[in-house]
Write a protein that holds these residues in place. Structure first.
Motif, PDB file in Angstrom:
ATOM      1  N   MET A 134      31.383   4.294  15.474  1.00  0.00           N
ATOM      2  CA  MET A 134      31.511   3.380  16.507  1.00  0.00           C
ATOM      3  C   MET A 134      32.614   3.673  17.328  1.00  0.00           C
ATOM      4  SD  MET A 134      30.027  -0.423  14.989  1.00  0.00           S
ATOM      5  CE  MET A 134      28.463  -0.490  14.629  1.00  0.00           C
ATOM      6  N   SER A 135      33.942   3.628  16.672  1.00  0.00           N
ATOM      7  CA  SER A 135      35.003   3.927  17.249  1.00  0.00           C
ATOM      8  C   SER A 135      35.055   5.273  18.042  1.00  0.00           C
ATOM      9  CB  SER A 135      36.217   3.941  16.398  1.00  0.00           C
ATOM     10  OG  SER A 135      36.297   2.534  16.055  1.00  0.00           O
ATOM     11  N   ALA A 136      34.185   6.316  17.474  1.00  0.00           N
ATOM     12  CA  ALA A 136      34.137   7.693  17.740  1.00  0.00           C
ATOM     13  C   ALA A 136      33.482   7.807  19.068  1.00  0.00           C
ATOM     14  CB  ALA A 136      33.651   8.628  16.700  1.00  0.00           C
ATOM     15  N   MET A 137      32.169   6.944  19.013  1.00  0.00           N
ATOM     16  CA  MET A 137      31.339   6.716  20.241  1.00  0.00           C
ATOM     17  C   MET A 137      32.351   6.265  21.345  1.00  0.00           C
ATOM     18  SD  MET A 137      27.870   4.643  20.392  1.00  0.00           S
ATOM     19  CE  MET A 137      27.695   4.619  18.438  1.00  0.00           C
ATOM     20  N   LEU A 138      33.104   5.456  21.360  1.00  0.00           N
ATOM     21  CA  LEU A 138      33.951   4.609  22.658  1.00  0.00           C
ATOM     22  C   LEU A 138      34.745   6.131  22.837  1.00  0.00           C
ATOM     23  CD1 LEU A 138      34.915   2.859  24.442  1.00  0.00           C
ATOM     24  CD2 LEU A 138      36.228   1.820  22.744  1.00  0.00           C
ATOM     25  N   GLY A 139      35.430   6.582  22.198  1.00  0.00           N
ATOM     26  CA  GLY A 139      36.258   7.827  22.204  1.00  0.00           C
ATOM     27  C   GLY A 139      35.523   8.943  22.950  1.00  0.00           C
ATOM     28  N   ARG A 140      34.342   9.308  22.606  1.00  0.00           N
ATOM     29  CA  ARG A 140      33.864  10.334  23.280  1.00  0.00           C
ATOM     30  C   ARG A 140      33.683   9.839  24.855  1.00  0.00           C
ATOM     31  NH1 ARG A 140      31.645  13.252  19.156  1.00  0.00           N
ATOM     32  NH2 ARG A 140      33.297  14.204  18.177  1.00  0.00           N
ATOM     33  N   ILE A 141      32.997   8.629  24.859  1.00  0.00           N
ATOM     34  CA  ILE A 141      32.859   8.085  26.231  1.00  0.00           C
ATOM     35  C   ILE A 141      34.148   8.299  27.076  1.00  0.00           C
ATOM     36  CG2 ILE A 141      32.238   6.209  27.609  1.00  0.00           C
ATOM     37  CD1 ILE A 141      30.272   5.371  25.128  1.00  0.00           C
ATOM     38  N   LYS A 142      35.023   7.780  26.630  1.00  0.00           N
ATOM     39  CA  LYS A 142      36.317   7.708  27.379  1.00  0.00           C
ATOM     40  C   LYS A 142      36.979   9.322  27.549  1.00  0.00           C
ATOM     41  CE  LYS A 142      39.181   3.947  26.319  1.00  0.00           C
ATOM     42  NZ  LYS A 142      40.145   3.173  25.614  1.00  0.00           N
ATOM     43  N   ARG A 143      36.904   9.946  26.621  1.00  0.00           N
ATOM     44  CA  ARG A 143      37.384  11.440  26.823  1.00  0.00           C
ATOM     45  C   ARG A 143      36.280  12.109  28.049  1.00  0.00           C
ATOM     46  NH1 ARG A 143      35.126  14.884  22.953  1.00  0.00           N
ATOM     47  NH2 ARG A 143      33.794  15.297  24.906  1.00  0.00           N
ATOM     48  N   ASN A 144      35.155  11.751  27.791  1.00  0.00           N
ATOM     49  CA  ASN A 144      34.356  12.173  29.229  1.00  0.00           C
ATOM     50  C   ASN A 144      34.530  11.666  30.404  1.00  0.00           C
ATOM     51  OD1 ASN A 144      31.924  14.188  28.454  1.00  0.00           O
ATOM     52  ND2 ASN A 144      32.143  12.731  26.610  1.00  0.00           N
ATOM     53  N   VAL A 145      34.742  10.322  30.282  1.00  0.00           N
ATOM     54  CA  VAL A 145      35.332   9.882  31.598  1.00  0.00           C
ATOM     55  C   VAL A 145      36.483  10.380  32.193  1.00  0.00           C
ATOM     56  CG1 VAL A 145      35.959   7.859  32.819  1.00  0.00           C
ATOM     57  CG2 VAL A 145      33.919   7.593  31.183  1.00  0.00           C
ATOM     58  N   ARG A 146      37.531  10.433  31.286  1.00  0.00           N
ATOM     59  CA  ARG A 146      38.818  10.859  31.742  1.00  0.00           C
ATOM     60  C   ARG A 146      38.663  12.200  32.146  1.00  0.00           C
ATOM     61  NH1 ARG A 146      40.809  10.096  27.071  1.00  0.00           N
ATOM     62  NH2 ARG A 146      41.486   8.165  27.482  1.00  0.00           N
ATOM     63  N   GLU A 147      38.038  13.172  31.784  1.00  0.00           N
ATOM     64  CA  GLU A 147      37.991  14.764  32.208  1.00  0.00           C
ATOM     65  C   GLU A 147      37.053  14.656  33.564  1.00  0.00           C
ATOM     66  OE1 GLU A 147      35.759  16.677  29.040  1.00  0.00           O
ATOM     67  OE2 GLU A 147      37.776  16.623  27.745  1.00  0.00           O
ATOM     68  N   GLN A 148      36.007  13.929  33.562  1.00  0.00           N
ATOM     69  CA  GLN A 148      35.396  13.895  34.869  1.00  0.00           C
ATOM     70  C   GLN A 148      35.852  13.194  36.092  1.00  0.00           C
ATOM     71  OE1 GLN A 148      31.188  12.843  34.344  1.00  0.00           O
ATOM     72  NE2 GLN A 148      31.096  13.572  32.110  1.00  0.00           N
ATOM     73  N   ALA A 149      36.793  12.196  35.798  1.00  0.00           N
ATOM     74  CA  ALA A 149      37.365  11.536  36.705  1.00  0.00           C
ATOM     75  C   ALA A 149      38.958  12.200  37.096  1.00  0.00           C
ATOM     76  CB  ALA A 149      37.813  10.179  36.479  1.00  0.00           C
ATOM     77  N   GLY A 150      39.061  13.070  36.271  1.00  0.00           N
ATOM     78  CA  GLY A 150      40.419  13.865  36.690  1.00  0.00           C
ATOM     79  C   GLY A 150      41.673  12.949  36.151  1.00  0.00           C
ATOM     80  N   LEU A 151      41.499  12.019  35.191  1.00  0.00           N
ATOM     81  CA  LEU A 151      42.680  11.062  34.772  1.00  0.00           C
ATOM     82  C   LEU A 151      43.522  11.473  33.784  1.00  0.00           C
ATOM     83  CD1 LEU A 151      40.706   7.797  36.067  1.00  0.00           C
ATOM     84  CD2 LEU A 151      42.487   8.999  37.361  1.00  0.00           C
TER      85      LEU A 151
END
Length: 151
Positions: A134-151
């Motif tokens: 479950m924690s990994a799922m959230l981590g993947r979401i955050k990583r994708n958001v960070r990369e796509q948003a350029g943050l």
């Protein structure tokens, strides 16, 4: 002030829902969420291989993260997650994240605390291996958001 105030409003409501039930019923509530996982849009049907697999999950779980609007902290996050019906705990947590984060801004998603499984009170209901997934799922979401948003 509740512990869920750092989360987007929808996720805070879900955390509060879990906090409002006794420990023995938390797993039942998670299983109810498993029935509410949204179906993938037609464009993803048969194309799960193009989605990202969260290998830490004990069951095959695939997700895709897309941003609407200009890249940056105000971009709107759209989540697409699929997990088999035979994996109700994995589906349940996927549904919690989908319902709680979809439509939030990139900044709101990135500010979500890492310990969401603990905030839901699931430590007694699930094995450490499932909690890591479950924690990994959230981590993947955050990583994708960070990369796509350029943050």
């Amino acid at each position: 002030m509740t512990e869920s105030t750092a989360s987007p409003a929808a996720l805070s409501e879900i955390i509060d829902d879990f906090a409002g039930v006794p420990d023995p019923q938390k797993l039942e509530l998670l299983l109810e969420f498993s029935d509410e996982l949204a179906e993938l849009p037609a464009r993803f049907h048969g194309h799960e291989a193009e989605m990202e697999q969260v290998v830490e999950c004990q069951s095959p779980l695939f997700l895709a993260v897309e941003l609407e609007g200009e890249p940056g902290p105000d971009a709107v996050v759209r989540l697409y997650i699929t997990a088999p019906r035979e994996a109700p705990t994995t589906r349940g947590f996927a549904s919690v994240l989908s319902q709680g984060l979809d439509g939030s801004t990139a900044r709101e998603v990135l500010d979500v605390p890492e310990d969401i499984p603990a905030k839901l009170g699931l430590q007694k209901a699930l094995t450490p291996l499932r909690l890591r997934g479950m924690s990994a799922m959230l981590g993947r979401i955050k990583r994708n958001v960070r990369e796509q948003a350029g943050l």
